[in-house]
Design a protein around this motif. Structure first.
Motif, short mmCIF file in Angstrom:
data_model
loop_
_atom_site.label_atom_id
_atom_site.label_comp_id
_atom_site.label_asym_id
_atom_site.label_seq_id
_atom_site.Cartn_x
_atom_site.Cartn_y
_atom_site.Cartn_z
N ASN A 140 0.65 -0.78 -0.28
CA ASN A 140 -0.29 -0.09 -0.14
C ASN A 140 1.09 1.57 0.10
N HIS A 180 -0.85 5.93 3.34
CA HIS A 180 -0.95 5.37 4.44
C HIS A 180 -1.54 6.29 5.36
N ALA A 228 0.77 -2.70 11.45
CA ALA A 228 -0.36 -3.00 9.96
C ALA A 228 -1.32 -3.78 10.69
N ASN A 286 -1.62 -3.87 5.85
CA ASN A 286 -1.48 -2.27 5.70
C ASN A 286 -1.51 -1.81 6.82
N GLU A 287 -0.69 -0.03 6.69
CA GLU A 287 -0.32 -0.45 7.53
C GLU A 287 -0.57 1.07 8.25
#
Length: 226
Positions: free
Chosen positions: A170, A173, A210, A215-216
């Motif tokens: 991603n 973020h 994450a 996803n962070e």
């Protein structure tokens, strides 16, 4: 003389009064019982700030809380004037029986930013500025500077330069700025909820977490930046 203050100085000066330093602002959440009570809080804060209210004070009024924010708006920076106003506002609200600090169990203040990774920041920044109806901060309209919502409704957006493409990761973020004395609890809760710690190399400036799919989000504080 009004002067720009450091993160450490600002935080230390207002910590006992319930204010917290977040992204160049001082913020405090004042618990209230109704919109009418909240309006009284805002009115008292405006009176306490006096002639400096328009240039420094912002307020978000809700039925259960009022979030007060102080910054020297023409500079988009925190100054000694803002510290002075924080103390004046806290004193004025105390006389009315209100505290510039969240109640136990109530989430305190925080500020959300979005970070967009890009190989050429100057090429994409105008798109995001136009698409979102955003603008630049005072004295910060360079080709790689952050952009902000002029109405104060949306999160600020900043751009992180990449040195090479990063497929399968991603590239947008969240950065969530939280009070420095609350971040440990927030990290623990996120890990207990199924997250993982990606990196704490830059702590206490930020921790990278994450979710289970990678996803962070960065949890950030003012510390470790001066």
């Amino acid at each position: 003389m009004v002067r720009v203050v450091s993160r450490a100085e600002a935080s230390a000066a207002v910590l006992d009064g319930g204010w917290r330093f977040l992204l160049g602002t001082l913020q405090s959440a004042v618990p209230v019982a109704s919109l009418a009570a909240g309006a009284e809080v805002v009115t008292a804060a405006i009176r306490a700030a006096g002639e400096h209210a328009d240039g420094h004070l912002r307020a978000d009024l809700r039925a259960d809380r009022v979030v007060l924010s102080l910054q020297t708006l023409r500079l988009a920076s925190l100054t000694s004037r803002d510290i002075q106003l924080a103390h004046q506002i806290s004193a004025a609200l105390a006389e009315l029986g209100h505290s510039t600090g969240s109640q136990a169990g109530q989430r305190a203040v925080q500020m959300l930013e979005l970070a967009i990774d890009a190989l050429d920041i100057a090429a994409i920044r105008p798109f995001w500025k136009a698409a979102l109806g955003y603008t630049h901060e005072p004295s910060a309209d360079g080709p790689t500077d952050p952009i902000v919502d002029p109405a104060g409704q949306g999160p600020a957006i900043w751009f992180q330069r990449m040195t090479e493409p990063r497929p399968q990761r991603n590239r947008i973020h969240f950065d969530l700025c939280v009070p420095h004395d609350e971040v440990a609890g927030r990290i623990a809760a996120a890990l207990a909820a199924g997250g993982r710690l990606v990196s704490d190399r830059r702590a206490p400036a930020f921790w990278i977490l994450a979710d289970a799919e990678g996803n962070e989000i960065c949890l950030t504080t003012w510390q470790g930046r001066d």
